[in-house]
Design a protein around this motif. Sequence first.
Motif, PDB file in Angstrom:
ATOM      1  N   UNK A  80     -32.076  67.537   6.438  1.00 57.83           N
ATOM      2  CA  UNK A  80     -32.820  66.291   6.663  1.00 57.83           C
ATOM      3  C   UNK A  80     -32.209  65.485   7.798  1.00 57.83           C
ATOM      4  N   UNK A  81     -30.866  65.431   7.835  1.00 59.68           N
ATOM      5  CA  UNK A  81     -30.215  64.662   8.908  1.00 59.68           C
ATOM      6  C   UNK A  81     -30.438  65.321  10.273  1.00 59.68           C
ATOM      7  N   UNK A  82     -30.454  66.663  10.304  1.00 65.10           N
ATOM      8  CA  UNK A  82     -30.711  67.344  11.575  1.00 65.10           C
ATOM      9  C   UNK A  82     -32.145  67.081  12.048  1.00 65.10           C
ATOM     10  N   UNK A  83     -33.104  67.141  11.125  1.00 64.72           N
ATOM     11  CA  UNK A  83     -34.487  66.832  11.489  1.00 64.72           C
ATOM     12  C   UNK A  83     -34.611  65.379  11.924  1.00 64.72           C
ATOM     13  N   UNK A  84     -33.847  64.495  11.297  1.00 62.96           N
ATOM     14  CA  UNK A  84     -33.814  63.075  11.649  1.00 62.96           C
ATOM     15  C   UNK A  84     -33.285  62.900  13.074  1.00 62.96           C
ATOM     16  N   UNK A  85     -32.147  63.545  13.391  1.00 63.72           N
ATOM     17  CA  UNK A  85     -31.602  63.453  14.751  1.00 63.72           C
ATOM     18  C   UNK A  85     -32.564  64.006  15.779  1.00 63.72           C
ATOM     19  N   UNK A  86     -33.220  65.113  15.455  1.00 65.44           N
ATOM     20  CA  UNK A  86     -34.245  65.705  16.319  1.00 65.44           C
ATOM     21  C   UNK A  86     -35.332  64.674  16.614  1.00 65.44           C
ATOM     22  N   UNK A  87     -35.796  63.990  15.570  1.00 64.39           N
ATOM     23  CA  UNK A  87     -36.876  63.009  15.730  1.00 64.39           C
ATOM     24  C   UNK A  87     -36.434  61.791  16.534  1.00 64.39           C
ATOM     25  N   UNK A  88     -35.249  61.274  16.245  1.00 63.34           N
ATOM     26  CA  UNK A  88     -34.790  60.077  16.953  1.00 63.34           C
ATOM     27  C   UNK A  88     -34.586  60.351  18.441  1.00 63.34           C
ATOM     28  N   UNK A  89     -34.078  61.534  18.771  1.00 63.36           N
ATOM     29  CA  UNK A  89     -33.790  61.844  20.171  1.00 63.36           C
ATOM     30  C   UNK A  89     -35.053  62.115  20.975  1.00 63.36           C
ATOM     31  N   UNK A  90     -36.097  62.625  20.335  1.00 61.70           N
ATOM     32  CA  UNK A  90     -37.299  63.057  21.053  1.00 61.70           C
ATOM     33  C   UNK A  90     -38.509  62.167  20.852  1.00 61.70           C
ATOM     34  N   UNK A  91     -38.555  61.433  19.747  1.00 60.14           N
ATOM     35  CA  UNK A  91     -39.758  60.689  19.393  1.00 60.14           C
ATOM     36  C   UNK A  91     -40.787  61.540  18.681  1.00 60.14           C
ATOM     37  N   UNK A  92     -40.506  62.831  18.490  1.00 61.13           N
ATOM     38  CA  UNK A  92     -41.415  63.714  17.764  1.00 61.13           C
ATOM     39  C   UNK A  92     -41.143  63.635  16.263  1.00 61.13           C
ATOM     40  N   UNK A  93     -42.035  64.238  15.488  1.00 61.81           N
ATOM     41  CA  UNK A  93     -41.833  64.312  14.043  1.00 61.81           C
ATOM     42  C   UNK A  93     -40.839  65.433  13.742  1.00 61.81           C
ATOM     43  N   UNK A  94     -39.795  65.142  12.977  1.00 61.61           N
ATOM     44  CA  UNK A  94     -38.855  66.164  12.537  1.00 61.61           C
ATOM     45  C   UNK A  94     -39.371  66.847  11.277  1.00 61.61           C
ATOM     46  N   UNK A  95     -39.063  68.132  11.121  1.00 62.82           N
ATOM     47  CA  UNK A  95     -39.554  68.905   9.981  1.00 62.82           C
ATOM     48  C   UNK A  95     -38.385  69.621   9.315  1.00 62.82           C
ATOM     49  N   UNK A  96     -38.322  69.545   7.981  1.00 62.69           N
ATOM     50  CA  UNK A  96     -37.297  70.284   7.253  1.00 62.69           C
ATOM     51  C   UNK A  96     -37.865  70.839   5.957  1.00 62.69           C
ATOM     52  N   UNK A  97     -37.260  71.931   5.489  1.00 63.88           N
ATOM     53  CA  UNK A  97     -37.673  72.648   4.285  1.00 63.88           C
ATOM     54  C   UNK A  97     -36.540  72.638   3.260  1.00 63.88           C
TER      55      UNK A  97
END
Length: 582
Positions: free
Chosen positions: A75-92
């Motif tokens: 979840x934190x990796x998807x969160x960092x992905x989203x914050x850095x890019x502005x895209x929606x982060x996805x995790x399973x």
Amino acid sequence: MTLTSTPNQIEDSGTQTQYEMSGADALMDSLRRHGVDTIFGYPGGAILPIYDAVFKAEQEGWLKHILVRHEQGGTHAADGFARATGKVGVCFGTSGPGATNLVTGIATAQMDSVPLVVITGQVPRPAIGTDAFQETDIFGITLPIVKHSWVVRDPSEIAKVVAQAFLIASSGRPGPVLIDIPKDVGQEMFKYVPVEPGSIKPLGFELPFAPEHKAISSALDLIENAEQPLLYVGGGVISSGAHETLAAIANRYQIPVTTTLMGKGAFDERDPLSVGMLGMHGTAYANFAVTECDLLIAIGARFDDRVTGKLDTFAPKAKVIHFEIDPAEINKNRVVEVSVLGDVGISLVKLLDLSNQRKTNPRTSQWLNKIKNWKNNFPLITPPKEGEIYPQEVLIALRDLAQDAYITTDVGQHQMWAAQYLLNGPRQWISSAGLGTMGFGMPAAMGVKVALPKEKVICIAGDASILMNIQELGTIAQYKLNLKVIIINNHWQGMVRQWQESFYDERYSASNMSVGEPDFISLSKAFGIEGIVISERENLIPQLQKALENEGPVLVNVNVRKGENCYPMVPPGKSNAEMVGI
């Protein structure tokens, strides 16, 4: 089967092209249509049908799945992905403990308004409610910490649910959503009808209203007549991409700018108009400015308690304008004179357009001189070059050595020092602000590096918080993520120790981390990652430079002064003007 072309769309009275496939394959195709090319996750029994579809998607080459070592790290990796890019982060994550391990990361994203789509496996439909093996009501557990959630009981609903999920997560005030998919729904074959992004909306869903002209005009009237205005900027400016418009307004009216922890990067802190971060560990001059201002212009900020201090003493002389996208935040903590409801990016553009129609000269010269004097009289601490390395020295060195890096942090003293001393661009400051989640920094840095492989990425960690998700060194090693982890090691839970010293008569209960602390260098090398220890001042800059220039991941353990406190500090229950340590 993953579709490689979009089927022809037929009128509502007709039918669309249908494809025979499993629920899991339909999920993956729906994600692909919404631009997903990266997923962070960890498999398990209930989600295995979906991971079988993940395998096929990776074979086809359109998806990269990052195997984390713990679902919270996902979840934190998807969160960092989203914050850095502005895209929606996805995790399973899978059912039961896999799903509950996601909760802290979901809550972190919710508090900081980060768009995530979290997908969990669930026990088969007939087993729901029977206390089956690894059954947990993750839908109910996460209701308070998501924007919306679904349990998919019919595979024909998957495409519609995914479309709604991405719309809700990314629109308005962003946030996390959750989709729970029973195992047999993922296995069931059905006639899949694709749903394109934006083509379906949930019942009752509305996009934010456009800001009202009257509210914009009223705000501008107050701005033009203020003599001591202050721009108070939060994370909403980052998420709306409004930093350039903000700079134009600040410069046009010569208004100083202070940011929250979430707002760092929204305004260039090298600009003379910047007064840095305000609040509990903000700069003295930012806290003096908010106490003395006659107009507080809050933009995408929520008057959090760590910003306001004692609420009834916050900006006591000021009228308040609040630019905000979420109606629930208006007048929640502070009653305002003017509220401008809508996307703050759009609102600021309209404000600037209207201001360009008026002839106005800035009236803030005396105010800026007063702030300049505060900056000269109450600067941030310059650590002495003697004795043990001061933690502030490490941040100052990193500021000079890696000016354009993306920075993630864990939570504690090191986080506050990083916020005080580092200077970041938009989306280059990534920190758990609202929830204060220890263990956030390293997995968030993984997400940033996966999203932006060519950028410098540095995690600033504490020796206590790094241990919360230390297992993610395995993920970093597996994917050869060239990021740097800098541990500011004072051998304590530093912020806890500081509070125990200041408010609990130096009763240091359960805050000393020396006993049982691992040899971080040996640990990193056990994962196959280069490790560097720094204990002497003369080695600080050369060894940091060596780490930053290394082509692979590096963990740096910097032993710093044990008893150093983070100042300035607004004690609990005090006003922002009653700082200690200045």
